[in-house]
Design an enzyme around this catalytic site. Structure first.
Site, PDB file in Angstrom:
ATOM      1  CE  LYS A 156     -73.597 -81.669   5.236  1.00 14.27           C
ATOM      2  NZ  LYS A 156     -72.313 -81.421   4.570  1.00 14.27           N
ATOM      3  CG  ASP A 185     -77.069 -78.049   9.456  1.00 12.97           C
ATOM      4  OD1 ASP A 185     -76.185 -77.170   9.447  1.00 12.97           O
ATOM      5  OD2 ASP A 185     -77.799 -78.264   8.486  1.00 12.97           O
ATOM      6  CG  HIS A 186     -71.019 -76.870  10.479  1.00 14.75           C
ATOM      7  ND1 HIS A 186     -71.202 -77.544   9.316  1.00 14.75           N
ATOM      8  CD2 HIS A 186     -70.376 -75.725  10.153  1.00 14.75           C
ATOM      9  CE1 HIS A 186     -70.696 -76.833   8.319  1.00 14.75           C
ATOM     10  NE2 HIS A 186     -70.180 -75.717   8.805  1.00 14.75           N
ATOM     11  CE  LYS A 190     -71.382 -71.772   9.558  1.00 19.30           C
ATOM     12  NZ  LYS A 190     -69.935 -71.715   9.579  1.00 19.30           N
ATOM     13  CG  ASP A 243     -71.537 -80.642   0.526  1.00 15.81           C
ATOM     14  OD1 ASP A 243     -71.270 -81.388   1.483  1.00 15.81           O
ATOM     15  OD2 ASP A 243     -70.875 -79.626   0.248  1.00 15.81           O
ATOM     16  CG  HIS A 248     -75.117 -76.339   5.759  1.00 18.95           C
ATOM     17  ND1 HIS A 248     -75.133 -77.061   6.925  1.00 18.95           N
ATOM     18  CD2 HIS A 248     -73.985 -76.720   5.110  1.00 18.95           C
ATOM     19  CE1 HIS A 248     -74.058 -77.826   6.994  1.00 18.95           C
ATOM     20  NE2 HIS A 248     -73.345 -77.638   5.892  1.00 18.95           N
ATOM     21  CE  LYS A 334     -67.787 -77.728  -1.990  1.00 17.52           C
ATOM     22  NZ  LYS A 334     -67.782 -77.086  -0.670  1.00 17.52           N
TER      23      LYS A 334
HETATM   24  C1  BG6 Z   1     -70.005 -78.662   4.904  1.00 17.60           C
HETATM   25  C2  BG6 Z   1     -69.919 -79.092   3.470  1.00 17.60           C
HETATM   26  O1  BG6 Z   1     -71.155 -79.187   5.505  1.00 17.60           O
HETATM   27  O2  BG6 Z   1     -70.058 -77.251   4.969  1.00 17.60           O
HETATM   28  C3  BG6 Z   1     -68.728 -78.459   2.775  1.00 17.60           C
HETATM   29  O3  BG6 Z   1     -69.799 -80.506   3.418  1.00 17.60           O
HETATM   30  C4  BG6 Z   1     -68.739 -76.969   2.952  1.00 17.60           C
HETATM   31  O4  BG6 Z   1     -68.707 -78.783   1.394  1.00 17.60           O
HETATM   32  C5  BG6 Z   1     -68.922 -76.606   4.423  1.00 17.60           C
HETATM   33  O5  BG6 Z   1     -67.506 -76.453   2.457  1.00 17.60           O
HETATM   34  C6  BG6 Z   1     -69.107 -75.119   4.585  1.00 17.60           C
HETATM   35  O6  BG6 Z   1     -69.086 -74.809   5.949  1.00 17.60           O
HETATM   36  P1  BG6 Z   1     -68.634 -73.368   6.459  1.00 17.60           P
HETATM   37  O7  BG6 Z   1     -68.838 -73.425   7.920  1.00 17.60           O
HETATM   38  O8  BG6 Z   1     -67.204 -73.190   6.026  1.00 17.60           O
HETATM   39  O9  BG6 Z   1     -69.534 -72.398   5.761  1.00 17.60           O
END
Ligand code: BG6
Length: 497
Positions: A156, A185-186, A190, A243, A248, A334
Site C-alpha cells: 500500500k 493490507d497488513h 494480523k 493512509d 485498514h 495519530k
Molecule cells: C500503515 C500506515 O499502513 O499502518 C501508518 O501507513 C500506520 O501510518 C500503520 O502507522 C499502523 O500499523 P500498525 O500495524 O502499527 O497498527
C-alpha cells in the site's frame, strides 16, 4: 515444502519495510521450515551494493528485529539464500541486469515472487518492465512439476484516489492476471483480524444476533499514539483517510459486516467482502469529522499551513438486509491517547427492563469487543448483579490471547502474508474490485473536505486525547457514545452511556 525452486525478488530491499518486516518475516518462516527448500532471495535496489553488503544488512536487520529467534546455525543457512541485484527503477535498461541475475539462478524455470516494497510512484515502472522482459509469464501456473508461477506482491498505498487506483489496476492487468496479484493490507495479516472470521463462522452463538435486530451500532477504532514522526514527506500528502481509512478500517469493517462465505477460499471470501463495500451508502459530509492534532504543522516536513487531517471519524451505513440503518462508526487518528485497534459491537438495550438502573444510571447493553491490538483478545460485556445490592453493573468476560494461547509473541502480519503469497493463497490480499470500491467510499469525503464550503471544518485536538470533541457529537446525535473496552481504563471514552 515443495521441491520446486522459488526465487523471491524484493524490490526496495534497502528500505525500511524490508529491514523491519520483510527480512525478519522471511527468516522466521525459514527457521520454521515453511519456505520452499530450494529458495533464493534476491534483494533488488538502486544502491551500489554487493551480495555481502546485502548479507550484512540482513544480519543487522535480524539482530535488531528478530533478536529472540536469531540463531547462528540457521543464519548460516539463511545467508546462503541471499544475493543482490542492482536496478534503477525508472531506467528500463537496468532491468536487463535483473533478468540476467535471476536467469543465472534458475534458468528462468523456478517460481518467482516479485515483492514491490518501493515508493508507489515506481509500481508502474517495475510492472511495465517485468512485462516488457517477459518476466511475468507463467508456465501452467505452477500446477505440475514442470511448471512454474510468477506472482507480484504490491504494498500500500495502491492509488491515491479512485482514478489512480483504476489506472494502476489497468497497468497491472496489462502484465499480470488478477490471480497473480497480491495487494497487501497488513491489517489482514494480523492474527486477531483473521480471527474475526473464525469467531463469526466457527461458532454458532454469534451469527443469530449478528444483525440489525440485535445490534445497535458497530464501532471501529484504530488509534495510534505515535505522531507523524519522520514520515511527513509521505503523510502530509496523504492524511488519515488515504493512509488508514481507505484500507485498514474498511477492511476490518468488511470482515465484520460480510455474509458467511460458502467456503474458506480467496474468491468466496473476497466476493462477500466486496459486496459489503459496494452496499455502503454514500457518506454525508455532515456525518464526518476531520481533525488535526495541535502542533502537527510544526512537525519536520509538514507545510506550515497544512490542511491534512490526522484524525477522521465517520458514520457509515451498509444498505443491505442485515445492516440497513445500523450505524457503523469509524475513527482513526495519530497522536491519540493510546495505541489501540478495536471493534466494538454494541447490542441493543433490553426491550423491557424489570430491574433498577445500573450503577452508571442507565440500562446498559451488551457489547462484544474484538481487541485487535495490543493485548489481543475478545471481551464480552454483560450486566451482572452487584452482590448485596439490587442494581446491575457492567462486567467483562475476557479472553486474552496471551493466556489462552501462550502467545507472548504473535507472528508478525508479514510472516503470514509472505507465506500465503508463496503458497498462492490470496484470501488475505485485496482484489482489484475491493480496492476500487474502497476508494469509491472515501473519495467523495476527501473531495468534499477539500472543496465543499459546507463541509465540517477542520478541528484541532490535543495530542494524547481521543480526538476532537466533534467526534463525540457525531455519536451523541444518535444517543451513542464511543466505547473502549480493550484498555485498562475500561468504559466509555468520554461521559457514559
Ligand atoms: C500503515 C500506515 O499502513 O499502518 C501508518 O501507513 C500506520 O501510518 C500503520 O502507522 C499502523 O500499523 P500498525 O500495524 O502499527 O497498527
Amino acid at each position: 515444502m515443495s521441491g520446486q525452486s522459488t526465487v523471491i525478488a524484493i524490490f526496495g530491499v534497502t528500505g525500511d519495510l524490508a529491514r523491519r518486516k520483510l527480512i525478519p518475516s522471511l527468516y522466521s518462516n525459514f527457521i520454521k521450515g515453511r519456505l520452499p527448500e530450494r529458495l533464493r532471495i534476491v534483494g533488488v535496489g538502486r544502491r551500489e551494493w554487493t551480495h555481502d553488503t546485502l548479507i550484512d544488512h540482513a544480519h543487522d536487520s535480524l539482530r535488531k528485529y528478530a533478536a529472540p529467534i536469531f540463531d547462528g546455525c540457521a543464519w548460516d543457512r539463511f545467508r546462503q539464500t541471499l544475493s543482490y541485484s542492482k536496478v534503477n527503477l525508472p531506467q528500463p535498461e537496468t532491468y536487463q541486469n535483473l533478468k540476467n541475475d535471476l536467469d543465472a539462478l534458475d534458468g528462468g524455470k523456478s517460481n518467482r515472487l516479485y515483492y514491490l516494497s518501493v515508493a508507489p510512484e515506481f509500481y508502474r515502472d517495475v510492472i511495465t518492465n517485468l512485462g516488457r522482459l517477459d518476466m511475468a509469464r507463467e508456465n501452467n501456473g505452477g500446477f505440475d512439476s514442470s511448471s512454474f508461477w510468477r506472482r507480484v506482491v504490491i504494498e500500500k498505498p495502491f492509488g491515491y484516489d479512485l482514478a489512480t487506483a483504476q489506472s494502476l489496476n489497468r497497468a497491472v492487468h496489462s502484465v499480470f492476471k488478477e490471480s497473480q496479484v497480491y495487494r497487501i493490507d497488513h491489517y489482514l495479516g494480523k492474527e486477531t483480524a483473521q480471527n474475526i472470521l473464525f469467531m463469526r463462522f466457527a461458532n454458532t452463538i454469534f451469527e443469530p444476533v449478528w444483525n440489525r435486530s440485535h445490534i445497535s451500532n458497530v464501532q471501529v477504532t484504530v488509534a495510534e499514539a505515535v505522531d507523524v514522526g519522520t514520515r511527513a514527506g509521505y503523510y502530509d500528502g496523504s492524511g488519515v483517510m488515504r493512509d488508514m481509512v481507505q484500507n485498514h478500517l474498511l477492511q476490518l469493517l468488511s470482515l465484520i459486516a460480510m455474509e458467511p462465505p460458502s467456503a474458506f477460499d480467496a474468491d468466496a471470501l473476497r466476493n462477500e467482502k466486496v459486496k459489503v463495500l459496494q452496499a455502503a451508502r454514500p457518506v454525508h459530509l455532515q456525518d464526518t469529522v476531520r481533525g488535526q492534532y495541535a502542533g502537527y504543522r510544526r512537525a519536520d516536513g509538514v507545510a506550515p499551513d497544512s490542511a491534512t487531517p490526522t484524525f477522521a471519524a465517520l458514520k457509515l451505513f451498509i444498505d443491505n438486509w442485515r445492516w440497513k440503518d445500523i450505524p457503523f462508526y469509524l475513527r482513526s487518528g495519530k497522536a491519540m491517547r493510546q495505541k489501540t485497534t478495536q471493534v466494538n459491537i454494541q447490542f441493543k438495550r433490553p426491550p423491557n427492563s424489570i430491574f433498577e438502573l445500573t450503577e452508571s444510571g442507565d440500562y446498559s447493553r451488551n457489547m462484544l469487543s474484538i481487541c485487535i491490538q495490543p493485548d489481543e483478545g475478545i471481551h464480552l460485556t454483560i450486566e451482572a448483579k452487584i452482590p448485596d445490592q439490587q442494581i446491575a453493573k457492567s462486567v467483562d468476560m475476557e479472553l486474552h490471547y496471551k493466556n489462552a494461547f501462550i502467545a507472548d509473541n504473535l507472528p508478525d502480519a508479514y510472516e503470514r502474508l509472505i507465506l500465503d503469497a508463496i503458497n498462492g493463497d490470496a484470501q488475505l490480499f485485496i482484489r482489484s474490485d475491493e480496492i476500487e470500491s474502497a476508494w469509491g467510499i472515501v473519495d467523495p469525503i476527501i473531495e468534499g473536505w477539500e472543496g465543499d464550503p459546507a463541509a465540517p471544518p477542520m478541528q484541532s485536538y490535543a495530542k494524547g486525547s481521543w480526538g476532537p470533541a466533534a467526534s463525540d457529537c457525531l455519536l451523541e446525535r444518535e444517543e451513542h457514545i464511543w466505547r473502549i473496552s480493550c484498555l485498562h481504563e475500561n468504559g466509555a471514552t468520554r461521559g457514559s452511556e
